[in-house]
Motif scaffolding. Structure first.
Motif, mmCIF file in Angstrom:
data_model
loop_
_atom_site.group_PDB
_atom_site.id
_atom_site.type_symbol
_atom_site.label_atom_id
_atom_site.label_comp_id
_atom_site.label_asym_id
_atom_site.label_seq_id
_atom_site.Cartn_x
_atom_site.Cartn_y
_atom_site.Cartn_z
ATOM 1 N N TYR A 356 0.854 -1.190 0.000
ATOM 2 C CA TYR A 356 0.000 0.000 0.000
ATOM 3 C C TYR A 356 0.891 1.242 0.000
ATOM 4 N N LEU A 357 0.525 2.208 -0.826
ATOM 5 C CA LEU A 357 1.142 3.523 -0.778
ATOM 6 C C LEU A 357 0.208 4.421 0.023
ATOM 7 N N GLY A 358 0.678 4.914 1.147
ATOM 8 C CA GLY A 358 -0.195 5.643 2.053
ATOM 9 C C GLY A 358 0.109 7.130 2.110
ATOM 10 N N THR A 359 -0.955 7.924 2.193
ATOM 11 C CA THR A 359 -0.856 9.360 2.452
ATOM 12 C C THR A 359 -1.553 9.612 3.782
ATOM 13 N N GLN A 360 -0.789 10.011 4.778
ATOM 14 C CA GLN A 360 -1.320 10.123 6.140
ATOM 15 C C GLN A 360 -1.321 11.580 6.596
ATOM 16 N N PHE A 361 -2.419 11.940 7.247
ATOM 17 C CA PHE A 361 -2.588 13.287 7.784
ATOM 18 C C PHE A 361 -2.846 13.163 9.288
ATOM 19 N N VAL A 362 -1.966 13.755 10.079
ATOM 20 C CA VAL A 362 -2.141 13.776 11.533
ATOM 21 C C VAL A 362 -2.723 15.140 11.889
ATOM 22 N N LEU A 363 -3.985 15.157 12.296
ATOM 23 C CA LEU A 363 -4.715 16.398 12.525
ATOM 24 C C LEU A 363 -5.160 16.499 13.980
ATOM 25 N N TRP A 364 -5.569 17.690 14.349
ATOM 26 C CA TRP A 364 -6.094 17.935 15.695
ATOM 27 C C TRP A 364 -5.089 17.507 16.767
ATOM 28 N N GLY A 365 -3.821 17.810 16.520
ATOM 29 C CA GLY A 365 -2.808 17.466 17.512
ATOM 30 C C GLY A 365 -2.658 15.982 17.751
ATOM 31 N N VAL A 370 -5.953 10.514 9.666
ATOM 32 C CA VAL A 370 -6.630 10.138 8.426
ATOM 33 C C VAL A 370 -5.586 9.577 7.478
ATOM 34 N N THR A 371 -5.824 8.405 6.933
ATOM 35 C CA THR A 371 -4.882 7.753 6.026
ATOM 36 C C THR A 371 -5.627 7.311 4.776
ATOM 37 N N LEU A 372 -5.107 7.680 3.623
ATOM 38 C CA LEU A 372 -5.663 7.255 2.338
ATOM 39 C C LEU A 372 -4.631 6.360 1.664
ATOM 40 N N LEU A 373 -5.020 5.128 1.392
ATOM 41 C CA LEU A 373 -4.111 4.115 0.865
ATOM 42 C C LEU A 373 -4.386 3.864 -0.608
ATOM 43 N N VAL A 374 -3.312 3.729 -1.359
ATOM 44 C CA VAL A 374 -3.399 3.504 -2.808
ATOM 45 C C VAL A 374 -2.809 2.138 -3.119
ATOM 46 N N THR A 375 -3.548 1.351 -3.897
ATOM 47 C CA THR A 375 -3.025 0.080 -4.397
ATOM 48 C C THR A 375 -3.140 0.072 -5.912
ATOM 49 N N VAL A 376 -2.122 -0.466 -6.552
ATOM 50 C CA VAL A 376 -2.099 -0.589 -8.013
ATOM 51 C C VAL A 376 -1.922 -2.059 -8.354
ATOM 52 N N THR A 377 -2.879 -2.590 -9.074
ATOM 53 C CA THR A 377 -2.858 -4.013 -9.430
ATOM 54 C C THR A 377 -2.921 -4.157 -10.937
ATOM 55 N N LEU A 378 -2.060 -5.007 -11.474
ATOM 56 C CA LEU A 378 -2.024 -5.272 -12.915
ATOM 57 C C LEU A 378 -2.263 -6.760 -13.126
ATOM 58 N N LEU A 379 -3.495 -7.113 -13.544
ATOM 59 C CA LEU A 379 -3.863 -8.500 -13.804
ATOM 60 C C LEU A 379 -4.234 -8.641 -15.285
ATOM 61 N N HIS A 380 -3.475 -9.465 -15.974
ATOM 62 C CA HIS A 380 -3.656 -9.657 -17.406
ATOM 63 C C HIS A 380 -3.561 -8.293 -18.102
ATOM 64 N N HIS A 381 -4.615 -7.805 -18.746
ATOM 65 C CA HIS A 381 -4.574 -6.494 -19.410
ATOM 66 C C HIS A 381 -5.437 -5.473 -18.676
ATOM 67 N N THR A 382 -5.643 -5.679 -17.399
ATOM 68 C CA THR A 382 -6.493 -4.778 -16.617
ATOM 69 C C THR A 382 -5.676 -4.098 -15.529
ATOM 70 N N LEU A 383 -5.736 -2.782 -15.545
ATOM 71 C CA LEU A 383 -5.064 -1.993 -14.511
ATOM 72 C C LEU A 383 -6.129 -1.494 -13.532
ATOM 73 N N ARG A 384 -5.888 -1.761 -12.261
ATOM 74 C CA ARG A 384 -6.824 -1.337 -11.223
ATOM 75 C C ARG A 384 -6.079 -0.431 -10.240
ATOM 76 N N VAL A 385 -6.604 0.774 -10.076
ATOM 77 C CA VAL A 385 -6.056 1.729 -9.117
ATOM 78 C C VAL A 385 -7.144 2.006 -8.086
ATOM 79 N N GLU A 386 -6.847 1.683 -6.830
ATOM 80 C CA GLU A 386 -7.850 1.799 -5.766
ATOM 81 C C GLU A 386 -7.345 2.715 -4.659
ATOM 82 N N VAL A 387 -8.245 3.559 -4.170
ATOM 83 C CA VAL A 387 -7.952 4.442 -3.036
ATOM 84 C C VAL A 387 -8.941 4.120 -1.929
ATOM 85 N N THR A 388 -8.434 3.843 -0.745
ATOM 86 C CA THR A 388 -9.298 3.549 0.404
ATOM 87 C C THR A 388 -8.984 4.522 1.538
#
Length: 537
Positions: A356-365, A370-388
C-alpha cells in the motif's frame, strides 16, 4: 521563542494519554469509558488500584517487559513520552509508598490487634452496597471507636500489657493522620502534573531512572534499551489488517474508490510501452508529495502530510498477537525498499502480504489520523487503481478531563428543603487506608502479590498505545468534515498522476478518463461507511 500553539506540535494525543498516569479515582472511570479495556478482578477491594496506578503498571509492563509481544504502531502519538510519564508518576508514588511503609510498620504492624479491628470496620464498609455503605460503614466505625474508648478506660490487663491494650487502637488512628498528610501532599503533586500535562506546559517527564549511573547499573541500562527499542518499533512499515477492525494503527476503512479498465494502445500506436505497478506508484508518490505545496494563495497546500510505503499482512480478526517477518527482507523493524518494490510488482492475487502507498494526515494534535491508501494491481490487461480511506478517531472524552474536586449536593443546616454544594476532600478516609495497606506491597518483591490481591488493568490485544483508546471520529462534526474533505484532492491527484503515466506509455486513456470523472463526482458526495462490512448474504 514565541508560544507555539499546542495543536501544531501534535502533542494533544500524547498529552491526553500521559495525563492518565497521574490520575486518581476509581478504575471504573476508565473501564466504563473505554470498551476495549477491562479490570481483571482481584481478591480484596481494599487493594484495588486507581486509574493512574493501574494504567502505569499495565503500560510499563507491556511496553518495557523483557519478553513482551510486538506493539502496534502509534501514529499521532509518541509512545516513549507516554511511558516516561508513567515512570515519573510511578516514581512519585514510590516515594510516597516508602513513607507510608514506615507509617504502616510503626503505627500499624507494632499494634497489629488494634489495626486489624479498624481494618475489619473498613472492610465491612467496603463490602456494603452503595445504598447501605454509609449506614453499615458508619455503624462499624462507631463500634470500633467505642471499643477503642472502652479499652482506653478499662483495659483487661495491667502493667506493660495493660498500657499496650490502652493504646493499641489509638496509635493506628494517629498513624492515619500522619498517613493522611503524606497522601494529601502526593495527591496535590500528582494533580498538579495532571493539569500541567493537559495544558501543554512543555514540562517533559523527569525520569532519572533511565540514566545509568555506572557500569553496574544494569536496571537503568535495560530500561534505557527498552525505551529505545520502543521508539524504533514505532518506525516499522509492516502493518496488519484485522478484518472489520481495519488496519491496526490506522483505523477502520470508511470509504473506497477504484477505477479498473483494460489497457489498450493509444490510437495509431502498435504497442504500449511496458511498465510495472511500481512504476505507476512512483509517479503517484511524486504527485502526492507535491500536495504539500500549492499555487493558490493563503497557503492552501495540505500540511502535516506523510507519504510512505507499507507492507500489510492479514491476520484473523480475533487474533491477540501480531507478528512481523524475520527473514532477509527485514532491516530491523522495517521492510527493505528492494523487497517493497518486489512486493508491489507481484500480482497481489492470492495468499500473501500486500503493498500500500499511504498518504497520512495527523490532525487535531494527533487526535485524528486520516490515512488514504493507494493500491495498483495489474492483472492480465487490466489496470486497477484503488484508493481507500481509513480514520483513527480521538480518545474517549475522559482522557481530556482535568483534575477537579468532586462535589455533592447536601441539605443546608436548618433548611433541609434547600441544598448546597459541598466539595469532597481530595483524599478520602478510605483512600488513606487503601494506600497505606498497599504501600508495603509496592516494592518489587510484592508487586505480584499486589496484582493478585487488587487485580490489574487488562489491555486490549493486539496492543498499541494510540489505537487501543480510540473512539469513532464521526461523533465530532469538524473531525468528520476534515476526514471527508481531504479524500477529494488525494483521489484526484492519484487519478491525474495515473493518467499522465499512461499517456507517457502510449496507453489509450479515454476509458480511464471517463471512469476518473465518474469517481470525481462520486467523491464529492462521500460519506463515512462501513467499507469492511460486506452485505453478501
Amino acid at each position: 521563542m514565541p508560544d507555539v500553539p499546542r495543536e501544531s506540535l501534535n502533542f494533544a494525543a500524547t498529552e491526553s494519554l500521559s495525563s492518565l498516569a497521574y490520575r486518581d479515582g476509581p478504575l471504573t472511570g476508565l473501564t466504563d469509558s473505554v470498551e476495549s479495556v477491562s479490570h481483571k478482578e482481584g481478591r480484596h477491594g481494599l487493594f484495588v488500584p486507581t486509574i493512574g496506578e493501574a494504567f502505569c503498571r499495565a503500560v510499563v509492563k507491556r511496553t518495557t517487559g523483557k519478553t513482551r509481544k510486538p506493539l502496534v504502531p502509534s501514529y499521532g502519538a509518541d509512545p516513549r513520552r507516554v511511558v516516561e510519564h508513567c515512570l515519573e508518576a510511578e516514581k512519585i508514588r514510590h516515594e510516597r509508598d516508602r513513607r507510608l511503609t514506615g507509617v504502616a510498620v510503626v503505627f500499624g504492624l507494632l499494634f497489629l490487634p488494634g489495626t486489624l479491628i479498624w481494618l475489619a470496620a473498613f472492610k465491612i464498609r467496603d463490602l456494603s452496597t452503595p445504598e447501605r455503605r454509609s449506614l453499615y460503614g458508619g455503624v462499624a466505625l462507631t463500634v470500633a471507636a467505642l471499643l477503642a474508648v472502652l479499652l482506653l478506660l478499662r483495659p483487661f490487663a495491667s502493667g506493660w500489657v495493660g498500657l499496650y491494650v490502652r493504646v493499641m487502637m489509638l496509635v493506628p488512628v494517629l498513624g492515619w493522620f500522619v498517613a493522611f498528610r503524606i497522601c494529601r501532599r502526593t495527591a496535590d503533586q500528582l494533580r498538579l502534573r495532571w493539569n500541567e500535562v493537559l495544558d501543554g506546559s512543555g514540562l517533559g517527564p523527569v525520569v532519572p531512572e533511565i540514566v545509568p549511573m555506572g557500569p553496574q547499573d544494569t536496571r537503568a541500562e535495560e530500561l534505557k534499551k527498552a525505551l529505545e527499542l520502543l521508539e524504533a518499533e514505532q518506525e516499522t512499515n509492516v502493518l496488519q489488517y484485522a478484518g472489520t477492525k481495519g488496519i491496526l494503527g490506522l483505523g477502520k476503512r470508511w470509504g473506497s474508490w477504484h477505477m479498473a479498465e483494460q489497457i489498450d494502445p493509444a490510437e495509431g500506436i502498435a504497442e504500449i510501452r511496458t511498465f510495472h505497478p511500481w512504476d505507476v506508484l512512483r509517479r503517484i508518490e511524486d504527485r502526492l508529495r507535491e500536495m504539500s505545496r500549492s499555487t493558490m494563495p493563503a497557503e492552501n497546500g495540505i500540511p502535516d502530510m506523510r507519504v510512505t510505503h507499507w507492507m500489510v499482512m492479514s491476520i484473523p480478526e480475533g487474533a491477540d498477537e501480531i507478528s512481523r517477518p524475520s527473514n532477509a527482507d527485514m532491516d530491523g523493524y522495517r521492510y527493505r525498499n528492494s523487497a517493497m518494490t518486489s512486493l508491489a510488482n507481484k500480482q497481489q492475487f492470492g495468499r500473501g502480504p500486500r503493498h500500500y502507498l499511504g498518504t497520512q494526515f495527523v490532525l487535531w494534535g494527533g487526535q485524528l489520523v486520516v490515512t488514504l491508501l493507494v493500491t495498483v494491481t495489474l492483472l492480465h490487461h487490466t489496470l486497477r487503481v484503488e484508493v481507500t480511506g481509513h480514520a483513527l478517531g480521538p480518545m474517549a472524552p475522559m482522557f481530556n478531563k482535568k483534575a477537579s474536586r468532586a462535589e455533592i449536593q447536601v441539605p443546608r443546616p436548618g433548611r433541609p428543603w434547600e441544598e448546597r454544594t459541598k466539595q469532597l476532600p481530595i483524599v478520602a478516609a478510605d483512600e488513606v487506608v487503601r494506600l497505606t495497606l498497599r504501600a508495603p506491597f509496592t516494592w518489587p518483591w510484592g508487586e505480584p502479590i499486589l496484582d493478585w490481591l487488587g487485580g490489574t488493568l487488562k489491555l486490549p490485544e493486539p496492543f498499541g498505545l494510540r489505537h487501543a483508546w480510540a473512539v469513532r471520529p464521526w461523533s465530532d462534526r469538524f473531525m468528520a468534515d476534515d476526514a471527508l474533505r481531504v479524500a477529494t484532492p488525494v483521489l484526484r491527484t492519484v487519478h491525474k498522476a495515473t493518467m499522465e503515466f499512461l499517456e507517457d506509455h502510449d496507453v489509450e486513456v479515454e476509458r480511464f478518463g471517463n471512469r476518473a470523472g465518474m469517481l470525481g463526482g462520486e467523491v464529492q458526495g462521500a460519506r463515512a461507511s462501513k467499507a469492511d462490512v460486506y452485505d453478501a448474504d
